[in-house]
Design a protein around this motif. Sequence first.
Motif, PDB file in Angstrom:
ATOM      1  N   GLY A   1      -2.236   5.656  -9.305  1.00 25.50           N
ATOM      2  CA  GLY A   1      -0.864   5.856  -9.774  1.00 25.50           C
ATOM      3  C   GLY A   1       0.156   5.941  -8.666  1.00 25.50           C
ATOM      4  N   PRO A   2       0.235   4.932  -7.780  1.00 29.21           N
ATOM      5  CA  PRO A   2       1.219   4.996  -6.707  1.00 29.21           C
ATOM      6  C   PRO A   2       2.666   5.051  -7.205  1.00 29.21           C
ATOM      7  N   LYS A   3       2.907   4.559  -8.428  1.00 26.25           N
ATOM      8  CA  LYS A   3       4.269   4.614  -8.971  1.00 26.25           C
ATOM      9  C   LYS A   3       4.738   6.041  -9.227  1.00 26.25           C
ATOM     10  N   ILE A   4       3.776   6.957  -9.440  1.00 30.08           N
ATOM     11  CA  ILE A   4       4.141   8.359  -9.674  1.00 30.08           C
ATOM     12  C   ILE A   4       3.747   9.232  -8.486  1.00 30.08           C
ATOM     13  N   GLY A   5       3.501   8.596  -7.352  1.00 28.60           N
ATOM     14  CA  GLY A   5       3.235   9.345  -6.131  1.00 28.60           C
ATOM     15  C   GLY A   5       1.801   9.757  -5.923  1.00 28.60           C
TER      16      GLY A   5
ATOM     17  N   SER B   1      -4.403 -12.100 -14.099  1.00 27.99           N
ATOM     18  CA  SER B   1      -4.580 -12.273 -12.653  1.00 27.99           C
ATOM     19  C   SER B   1      -3.862 -11.207 -11.838  1.00 27.99           C
ATOM     20  N   ILE B   2      -2.761 -10.664 -12.367  1.00 27.50           N
ATOM     21  CA  ILE B   2      -2.024  -9.651 -11.624  1.00 27.50           C
ATOM     22  C   ILE B   2      -2.871  -8.398 -11.422  1.00 27.50           C
ATOM     23  N   PHE B   3      -3.690  -8.070 -12.432  1.00 23.54           N
ATOM     24  CA  PHE B   3      -4.574  -6.909 -12.317  1.00 23.54           C
ATOM     25  C   PHE B   3      -5.757  -7.224 -11.403  1.00 23.54           C
ATOM     26  N   SER B   4      -6.313  -8.415 -11.560  1.00 25.43           N
ATOM     27  CA  SER B   4      -7.435  -8.803 -10.716  1.00 25.43           C
ATOM     28  C   SER B   4      -7.029  -8.815  -9.247  1.00 25.43           C
TER      29      SER B   4
ATOM     30  N   GLU C   1     -17.213   0.810  -5.777  1.00 27.06           N
ATOM     31  CA  GLU C   1     -16.992   0.155  -4.492  1.00 27.06           C
ATOM     32  C   GLU C   1     -15.644  -0.558  -4.404  1.00 27.06           C
ATOM     33  N   LEU C   2     -14.841  -0.425  -5.429  1.00 27.56           N
ATOM     34  CA  LEU C   2     -13.554  -1.106  -5.501  1.00 27.56           C
ATOM     35  C   LEU C   2     -12.634  -0.726  -4.337  1.00 27.56           C
ATOM     36  N   GLN C   3     -11.974  -1.726  -3.758  1.00 27.80           N
ATOM     37  CA  GLN C   3     -10.972  -1.522  -2.720  1.00 27.80           C
ATOM     38  C   GLN C   3      -9.619  -1.982  -3.269  1.00 27.80           C
ATOM     39  N   PRO C   4      -8.865  -1.084  -3.905  1.00 29.47           N
ATOM     40  CA  PRO C   4      -7.595  -1.489  -4.531  1.00 29.47           C
ATOM     41  C   PRO C   4      -6.543  -1.836  -3.474  1.00 29.47           C
ATOM     42  N   ILE C   5      -5.597  -2.662  -3.868  1.00 33.00           N
ATOM     43  CA  ILE C   5      -4.491  -3.037  -2.988  1.00 33.00           C
ATOM     44  C   ILE C   5      -3.231  -2.353  -3.509  1.00 33.00           C
ATOM     45  N   ARG C   6      -2.789  -1.349  -2.801  1.00 35.68           N
ATOM     46  CA  ARG C   6      -1.706  -0.487  -3.277  1.00 35.68           C
ATOM     47  C   ARG C   6      -0.437  -1.273  -3.614  1.00 35.68           C
TER      48      ARG C   6
ATOM     49  N   LEU D   1       1.451  -1.571  -7.410  1.00 35.51           N
ATOM     50  CA  LEU D   1       2.856  -1.256  -7.687  1.00 35.51           C
ATOM     51  C   LEU D   1       3.533  -2.342  -8.524  1.00 35.51           C
ATOM     52  N   LYS D   2       3.009  -3.556  -8.485  1.00 32.44           N
ATOM     53  CA  LYS D   2       3.586  -4.671  -9.240  1.00 32.44           C
ATOM     54  C   LYS D   2       3.020  -4.761 -10.658  1.00 32.44           C
TER      55      LYS D   2
END
Length: 224
Positions: A154-158, A67-70, A118-123, A127-128
């Motif tokens: 890859g927000p963890k690596i900028g 669920s964390i990925f979803s 069409e994916l809208q990721p949640i930044r 990060l979690k």
Amino acid sequence: MDICAHATLASAHILFSNGLVGSSDIVEFATQSGILIAKKVPEEGSFLVELSLPEILTCEYNSNDVSIFSKALSGATIVDIKGTTTDSTISKALNGAPKAASTDKIIVVLPSWESVKELQPIRDDILKCPGKMLVVTAAAPPGSAYDFISRVFGPKIGVDESPVCGSAHCALADYWSLKMNKCDFLAYAASPRSGTVKIHFDKEKQRVLLIGKAVTVMKGSVLV
């Protein structure tokens, strides 16, 4: 970064374009992932660069919390999740010491081409998630010129979203070769800038060959 295809491709392009390696069509780079080889491939009026990179193996990802990925992917339906590992016999540090296996990249497979594009990721939720990079992919629909699609976060690596991530395709080559029973792929990176990647997976030599093109966009002078 153990592997940065962008930097390797750009460096090879400059070396070839400015005659800094003479008439040689091959450049070898000493990196944290061993020797990376760039080959000049002639093209009418220009040239392409073929990068020979180490394979990145995919492995089972043991997690009871899909669920964390979803959630990070706006509630997307997840078909499969894989971790990645680097074979220590292939990828070694420059001092010759084997590198430990890692799960820096998590591959998340979605059910369709459209669901990736069409994916809208949640930044904040990405990060979690475990791993440093989240590689989202799906098979191309029947009749498509492509084999699979991907996006890399890859927000963890900028890097919120990589335009076309070469190292991710080293892992995707392994994953999709097992699924499709083939070694040659045409992949589509569906970032806002997007790009096409030609891939040959040499299982015997444990290398992934990526063919791409670079363009010189700026020149300058340094006064010493």
